[in-house]
Write a protein that holds these residues in place. Structure first.
Motif, PDB file in Angstrom:
ATOM      1  N   ASP A  97      17.305  -3.180  21.828  1.00 52.93           N
ATOM      2  CA  ASP A  97      18.553  -2.544  22.254  1.00 52.93           C
ATOM      3  C   ASP A  97      18.316  -1.432  23.270  1.00 52.93           C
ATOM      4  N   ASP A  98      17.132  -0.785  23.207  1.00 51.96           N
ATOM      5  CA  ASP A  98      16.823   0.278  24.167  1.00 51.96           C
ATOM      6  C   ASP A  98      16.161  -0.267  25.426  1.00 51.96           C
ATOM      7  N   ARG A  99      16.151  -1.586  25.584  1.00 53.68           N
ATOM      8  CA  ARG A  99      15.611  -2.307  26.744  1.00 53.68           C
ATOM      9  C   ARG A  99      14.092  -2.382  26.767  1.00 53.68           C
ATOM     10  N   SER A 100      13.427  -1.881  25.750  1.00 52.75           N
ATOM     11  CA  SER A 100      11.976  -2.011  25.679  1.00 52.75           C
ATOM     12  C   SER A 100      11.620  -3.424  25.230  1.00 52.75           C
ATOM     13  N   TYR A 187       6.163   5.579  22.880  1.00 52.03           N
ATOM     14  CA  TYR A 187       7.572   5.482  22.490  1.00 52.03           C
ATOM     15  C   TYR A 187       7.793   4.564  21.289  1.00 52.03           C
TER      16      TYR A 187
END
Length: 260
Positions: A97-100, A187
């Protein structure tokens, strides 16, 4: 007959850094975003659920420009190749969802792309707890000075002031890239955003091995003062940086430490 050249070249796995990491696999390729449009068709490329070589574009990229879509496909192709090199698996990281990237649970990895070049690293989680990879075009001195204002800590800026003009671009590019790689590696472990001022390059000796120190507490054991090793190299006109965080009980080269 369609004579359009392929969207990407064959993969390379030549390790560009001076220090080998036997548990890590690399896959890299050159790609041309304009050729992706020709192969898939402009309409198909922008259609919801569009795919290339079995890789489906995430819904959050349906409105992205062709260049961004091409970068996604090139990076995921490299990631799939790196995972295959690792242990023969057929898998492609999705998107969180955080594009990672969403790697398989027993693996860690990193993806980067820069001006028609993409690469990915993959390693088993028992050997690495985090990987960071970044590619940057070298900045000239004027570009570097502008970027330095938001990237460098006061100590790094003071070090920059002592350098001859010919080294300014390289030092700022390397510092920026190493911090990008540090973020990619950390992260997923700390689960929170952090910024350029939250870590510091301890010294500048040119291309090669580097040490970074956290200046902020990021949680989950990653506290201010903790140091990690990074590495830079020059490859095909780009600066590449790497941060590999060994699994607990291993040193930076992946060897067991005393007491494990």
């Amino acid at each position: 007959m369609d004579n359009t050249p392929p969207f990407h070249e064959s993969f390379s796995s030549v390790w560009p850094w001076a220090t080998p990491l036997t548990s890590v696999r690399l896959a890299a390729t050159h790609f041309d975003p304009t050729l992706l449009c020709k192969q898939t068709g402009e309409h198909d490329l922008y259609a919801p659920g569009s795919s290339y070589e079995g890789i489906t574009l995430p819904s959050r990229l349906h409105g992205a420009v062709a260049k961004r879509r091409a970068e996604f496909f090139a990076g995921r192709l490299c990631a799939r190749r790196a995972l295959w090199l690792l242990d023969g698996r057929e898998a492609t990281p999705g998107m969180n969802d955080d594009r990672s990237p969403c790697w398989p649970e027993d693996c860690v990895g990193a993806i980067t792309h820069n001006a028609g070049w993409a690469a990915a690293l993959a390693a088993p989680r028992h050997a690495c707890q985090g990987l960071g990879l970044d590619a940057e075009r070298l900045l000239d001195a004027e570009q570097a000075i502008r970027l330095a204002r938001r990237v460098l800590t006061p100590c790094e800026a003071a070090r920059l002031d002592q350098l001859p003009p010919s080294e300014v671009g390289l030092m700022v590019t390397a510092t920026f890239s190493l911090k990008e790689s540090l973020f990619k590696a950390l992260y997923p472990l700390v689960g929170q955003m952090f910024h350029f001022q939250d870590a510091e390059l301890l010294a500048w000796h040119g291309i090669g091995t580097a040490r970074l120190r956290l200046l902020s507490d990021l949680g989950r054991g990653w506290l201010a003062g903790r140091e990690v090793t990074g590495e830079t190299c020059l490859h095909e006109g780009r600066l590449l940086s790497l941060v590999a965080l060994p699994a607990p009980g291993l040193d930076d080269a992946g060897r067991a430490t005393i007491g494990t």
